[in-house]
Write a protein that holds these residues in place. Structure first.
Motif, PDB file in Angstrom:
ATOM      1  N   LEU A 156       0.830  -1.201   0.000  1.00 21.76           N
ATOM      2  CA  LEU A 156       0.000   0.000   0.000  1.00 21.76           C
ATOM      3  C   LEU A 156       0.872   1.261   0.000  1.00 21.76           C
ATOM      4  O   LEU A 156       0.584   2.232  -0.704  1.00 21.76           O
ATOM      5  CB  LEU A 156      -0.931  -0.009   1.208  1.00 21.76           C
ATOM      6  CG  LEU A 156      -2.100  -0.996   1.119  1.00 21.76           C
ATOM      7  CD1 LEU A 156      -2.817  -1.103   2.462  1.00 21.76           C
ATOM      8  CD2 LEU A 156      -3.094  -0.568   0.029  1.00 21.76           C
ATOM      9  N   VAL A 157       1.938   1.238   0.798  1.00 21.60           N
ATOM     10  CA  VAL A 157       2.846   2.386   0.827  1.00 21.60           C
ATOM     11  C   VAL A 157       3.609   2.490  -0.489  1.00 21.60           C
ATOM     12  O   VAL A 157       3.773   3.580  -1.053  1.00 21.60           O
ATOM     13  CB  VAL A 157       3.824   2.266   2.014  1.00 21.60           C
ATOM     14  CG1 VAL A 157       4.833   3.402   1.995  1.00 21.60           C
ATOM     15  CG2 VAL A 157       3.063   2.274   3.327  1.00 21.60           C
ATOM     16  N   TYR A 158       4.069   1.363  -0.995  1.00 17.71           N
ATOM     17  CA  TYR A 158       4.849   1.340  -2.241  1.00 17.71           C
ATOM     18  C   TYR A 158       4.034   1.863  -3.414  1.00 17.71           C
ATOM     19  O   TYR A 158       4.497   2.719  -4.178  1.00 17.71           O
ATOM     20  CB  TYR A 158       5.316  -0.090  -2.499  1.00 17.71           C
ATOM     21  CG  TYR A 158       6.042  -0.291  -3.799  1.00 17.71           C
ATOM     22  CD1 TYR A 158       7.354   0.122  -3.970  1.00 17.71           C
ATOM     23  CD2 TYR A 158       5.403  -0.910  -4.883  1.00 17.71           C
ATOM     24  CE1 TYR A 158       8.026  -0.071  -5.175  1.00 17.71           C
ATOM     25  CE2 TYR A 158       6.066  -1.107  -6.088  1.00 17.71           C
ATOM     26  CZ  TYR A 158       7.367  -0.686  -6.227  1.00 17.71           C
ATOM     27  OH  TYR A 158       8.022  -0.875  -7.418  1.00 17.71           O
ATOM     28  N   VAL A 159       2.808   1.375  -3.558  1.00 14.77           N
ATOM     29  CA  VAL A 159       1.960   1.800  -4.672  1.00 14.77           C
ATOM     30  C   VAL A 159       1.650   3.289  -4.579  1.00 14.77           C
ATOM     31  O   VAL A 159       1.695   4.015  -5.588  1.00 14.77           O
ATOM     32  CB  VAL A 159       0.654   0.981  -4.711  1.00 14.77           C
ATOM     33  CG1 VAL A 159      -0.343   1.588  -5.683  1.00 14.77           C
ATOM     34  CG2 VAL A 159       0.948  -0.467  -5.104  1.00 14.77           C
ATOM     35  N   SER A 160       1.349   3.768  -3.377  1.00 15.62           N
ATOM     36  CA  SER A 160       1.049   5.190  -3.231  1.00 15.62           C
ATOM     37  C   SER A 160       2.279   6.048  -3.527  1.00 15.62           C
ATOM     38  O   SER A 160       2.153   7.143  -4.080  1.00 15.62           O
ATOM     39  CB  SER A 160       0.523   5.487  -1.819  1.00 15.62           C
ATOM     40  OG  SER A 160       1.512   5.251  -0.848  1.00 15.62           O
ATOM     41  N   THR A 161       3.460   5.552  -3.181  1.00 15.56           N
ATOM     42  CA  THR A 161       4.678   6.321  -3.441  1.00 15.56           C
ATOM     43  C   THR A 161       4.982   6.384  -4.930  1.00 15.56           C
ATOM     44  O   THR A 161       5.550   7.371  -5.420  1.00 15.56           O
ATOM     45  CB  THR A 161       5.867   5.712  -2.680  1.00 15.56           C
ATOM     46  OG1 THR A 161       5.527   5.569  -1.303  1.00 15.56           O
ATOM     47  CG2 THR A 161       7.094   6.612  -2.779  1.00 15.56           C
ATOM     48  N   LEU A 162       4.608   5.361  -5.681  1.00 22.72           N
ATOM     49  CA  LEU A 162       4.796   5.399  -7.132  1.00 22.72           C
ATOM     50  C   LEU A 162       4.010   6.533  -7.783  1.00 22.72           C
ATOM     51  O   LEU A 162       4.310   6.932  -8.914  1.00 22.72           O
ATOM     52  CB  LEU A 162       4.377   4.064  -7.757  1.00 22.72           C
ATOM     53  CG  LEU A 162       5.280   2.850  -7.502  1.00 22.72           C
ATOM     54  CD1 LEU A 162       4.714   1.618  -8.207  1.00 22.72           C
ATOM     55  CD2 LEU A 162       6.706   3.124  -7.969  1.00 22.72           C
ATOM     56  N   THR A 167       3.043  13.077  -9.894  1.00 19.78           N
ATOM     57  CA  THR A 167       2.827  14.285  -9.100  1.00 19.78           C
ATOM     58  C   THR A 167       4.149  15.030  -8.921  1.00 19.78           C
ATOM     59  O   THR A 167       5.219  14.491  -9.174  1.00 19.78           O
ATOM     60  CB  THR A 167       2.259  13.954  -7.710  1.00 19.78           C
ATOM     61  OG1 THR A 167       3.244  13.223  -6.959  1.00 19.78           O
ATOM     62  CG2 THR A 167       0.995  13.117  -7.834  1.00 19.78           C
ATOM     63  N   GLN A 168       4.060  16.248  -8.450  1.00 20.05           N
ATOM     64  CA  GLN A 168       5.250  17.053  -8.198  1.00 20.05           C
ATOM     65  C   GLN A 168       5.581  17.138  -6.710  1.00 20.05           C
ATOM     66  O   GLN A 168       6.547  17.791  -6.332  1.00 20.05           O
ATOM     67  CB  GLN A 168       5.033  18.478  -8.749  1.00 20.05           C
ATOM     68  CG  GLN A 168       4.796  18.532 -10.243  1.00 20.05           C
ATOM     69  CD  GLN A 168       5.956  17.958 -11.041  1.00 20.05           C
ATOM     70  OE1 GLN A 168       7.120  18.268 -10.770  1.00 20.05           O
ATOM     71  NE2 GLN A 168       5.647  17.119 -12.018  1.00 20.05           N
ATOM     72  N   ASN A 169       4.773  16.522  -5.880  1.00 21.38           N
ATOM     73  CA  ASN A 169       4.973  16.598  -4.439  1.00 21.38           C
ATOM     74  C   ASN A 169       4.465  15.313  -3.807  1.00 21.38           C
ATOM     75  O   ASN A 169       3.478  14.746  -4.260  1.00 21.38           O
ATOM     76  CB  ASN A 169       4.224  17.816  -3.872  1.00 21.38           C
ATOM     77  CG  ASN A 169       4.545  18.051  -2.409  1.00 21.38           C
ATOM     78  OD1 ASN A 169       4.021  17.369  -1.542  1.00 21.38           O
ATOM     79  ND2 ASN A 169       5.402  19.023  -2.142  1.00 21.38           N
ATOM     80  N   TYR A 170       5.162  14.897  -2.727  1.00 27.90           N
ATOM     81  CA  TYR A 170       4.774  13.652  -2.075  1.00 27.90           C
ATOM     82  C   TYR A 170       3.934  13.871  -0.827  1.00 27.90           C
ATOM     83  O   TYR A 170       3.206  12.976  -0.409  1.00 27.90           O
ATOM     84  CB  TYR A 170       6.029  12.850  -1.695  1.00 27.90           C
ATOM     85  CG  TYR A 170       5.727  11.555  -0.983  1.00 27.90           C
ATOM     86  CD1 TYR A 170       4.938  10.576  -1.586  1.00 27.90           C
ATOM     87  CD2 TYR A 170       6.218  11.305   0.302  1.00 27.90           C
ATOM     88  CE1 TYR A 170       4.650   9.392  -0.934  1.00 27.90           C
ATOM     89  CE2 TYR A 170       5.938  10.118   0.955  1.00 27.90           C
ATOM     90  CZ  TYR A 170       5.151   9.169   0.336  1.00 27.90           C
ATOM     91  OH  TYR A 170       4.871   7.999   0.978  1.00 27.90           O
ATOM     92  N   MET A 171       3.997  15.055  -0.232  1.00 31.08           N
ATOM     93  CA  MET A 171       3.309  15.275   1.032  1.00 31.08           C
ATOM     94  C   MET A 171       1.807  15.042   0.915  1.00 31.08           C
ATOM     95  O   MET A 171       1.186  14.416   1.777  1.00 31.08           O
ATOM     96  CB  MET A 171       3.585  16.699   1.530  1.00 31.08           C
ATOM     97  CG  MET A 171       5.033  16.933   1.929  1.00 31.08           C
ATOM     98  SD  MET A 171       5.598  15.797   3.227  1.00 31.08           S
ATOM     99  CE  MET A 171       4.499  16.215   4.568  1.00 31.08           C
ATOM    100  N   GLY A 172       1.203  15.555  -0.143  1.00 32.29           N
ATOM    101  CA  GLY A 172      -0.231  15.375  -0.326  1.00 32.29           C
ATOM    102  C   GLY A 172      -0.606  13.911  -0.466  1.00 32.29           C
ATOM    103  O   GLY A 172      -1.618  13.459   0.077  1.00 32.29           O
ATOM    104  N   ARG A 177      -2.999   9.121   1.990  1.00 31.41           N
ATOM    105  CA  ARG A 177      -2.879   7.697   2.335  1.00 31.41           C
ATOM    106  C   ARG A 177      -3.094   7.476   3.824  1.00 31.41           C
ATOM    107  O   ARG A 177      -3.822   6.564   4.231  1.00 31.41           O
ATOM    108  CB  ARG A 177      -1.499   7.169   1.932  1.00 31.41           C
ATOM    109  CG  ARG A 177      -1.352   5.661   2.145  1.00 31.41           C
ATOM    110  CD  ARG A 177       0.077   5.189   1.970  1.00 31.41           C
ATOM    111  NE  ARG A 177       0.912   5.576   3.080  1.00 31.41           N
ATOM    112  CZ  ARG A 177       2.047   6.245   2.968  1.00 31.41           C
ATOM    113  NH1 ARG A 177       2.492   6.624   1.778  1.00 31.41           N
ATOM    114  NH2 ARG A 177       2.762   6.554   4.039  1.00 31.41           N
ATOM    115  N   LEU A 178      -2.471   8.298   4.652  1.00 36.71           N
ATOM    116  CA  LEU A 178      -2.610   8.143   6.093  1.00 36.71           C
ATOM    117  C   LEU A 178      -4.056   8.350   6.542  1.00 36.71           C
ATOM    118  O   LEU A 178      -4.554   7.613   7.407  1.00 36.71           O
ATOM    119  CB  LEU A 178      -1.687   9.134   6.820  1.00 36.71           C
ATOM    120  CG  LEU A 178      -0.185   8.849   6.726  1.00 36.71           C
ATOM    121  CD1 LEU A 178       0.611   9.964   7.394  1.00 36.71           C
ATOM    122  CD2 LEU A 178       0.163   7.502   7.351  1.00 36.71           C
TER     123      LEU A 178
END
Length: 261
Positions: A156-162, A167-172, A177-178
């Motif tokens: 779940l974390v891996y797929v969301s990080t892909l 995207t241009q930002n990971y925070m959103g 996800r959280l």
């Protein structure tokens, strides 16, 4: 396999080297545990609510803490930043499978997380009293559910990080996800407290396998047959997400553009 073992060892060494960062990350889950224990003790001290007594809720929250602590040294920020700045191109030339390499990294710190779980759960039980442990088939199902939780949470974390390839930002992405996982996994409140339609949908989603499934089995709120069904749902989602992630990866690397020589 030697390369994957090296990645796993490197993750453990990094966690032990940068102890403050690791402690702060785990501290978030620990603070949440303490806060939830205090809140639910106040709510359930007088009478059960929706079938949960205070001892049952205490056990539920301890399982939720254990589930939240596992696979917490994944390094999703590192992966995200390498994607966003293009350094992921260096990972592509290494003689290891990208997805398996990230899994090896997530497993590297597992023993540290297990040690922390034993210390925190043991200390909590010493201060607040013991819990009833399931026996026989129910205990085996609980152990299997906790084992399947590891690859499920990683995926779940891996797929969301892909998503960083688009995207241009990971925070959103991380915040979304959280928020979804905390609500639909039962990490904040048991799913029985949600509206029936939402609880049913969540129970069949991959998120329930992160907290609700092992907790319900541990508490004996589902029978062995129903517990087996829930564990099979976990396994099914692990397989779907594993092969789904590989398809997403193939599409993602096509978007990778590296400038320079």
């Amino acid at each position: 396999m030697r390369g994957y073992r090296a990645l796993a060892r490197a993750t453990a060494r990094a966690a032990l080297t940068y102890r403050l960062s690791f402690v702060l990350g785990i501290g978030t889950v620990l603070v949440q545990l303490v806060a939830l224990l205090a809140v639910w003790h106040a709510i359930l001290a007088e009478a059960p609510v929706n079938g949960f007594t205070w001892p049952q809720m205490r056990a539920y929250l301890l399982v939720a803490f254990a589930a939240g602590t596992l696979v917490s040294i994944l390094g999703d920020f590192r992966m995200a930043f390498r994607i966003l700045d293009g350094n992921v191109a260096l990972d592509l030339v290494k003689p290891v499978d990208y997805q398996k390499a990230r899994l090896a990294e997530s497993l590297g710190g597992l023993w540290i997380e297990l040690l922390l779980i034993v210390v925190v759960v043991g200390g909590t039980l010493a201060l607040t009293g013991g819990v009833d442990v399931p026996a026989g088939p129910a205990l085996a199902l609980f152990a299997t559910s906790m084992l399947l939780l590891v690859p499920l949470k990683f995926l779940l974390v891996y797929v969301s990080t892909l998503a960083c390839f688009w995207t241009q930002n990971y925070m959103g992405v991380q915040w979304a996800r959280l928020a979804v996982i905390n609500l639909l996994s039962g990490a904040l409140i048991p799913l029985v407290y949600l509206p029936h339609w939402l609880a049913t949908a969540a129970q069949w989603s991959p998120f329930a396998g992160l907290t609700s499934t092992p907790a319900l089995i541990f508490l004996g709120r589902v029978g062995v047959r129903d517990g087996l069904v829930l564990v099979l749902v976990q396994l099914a989602w692990v397989l779907v997400l594993w092969f789904g992630a590989r398809l997403i990866w193939r599409q993602a690397v096509r978007r990778l553009t590296v400038n320079g020589g």
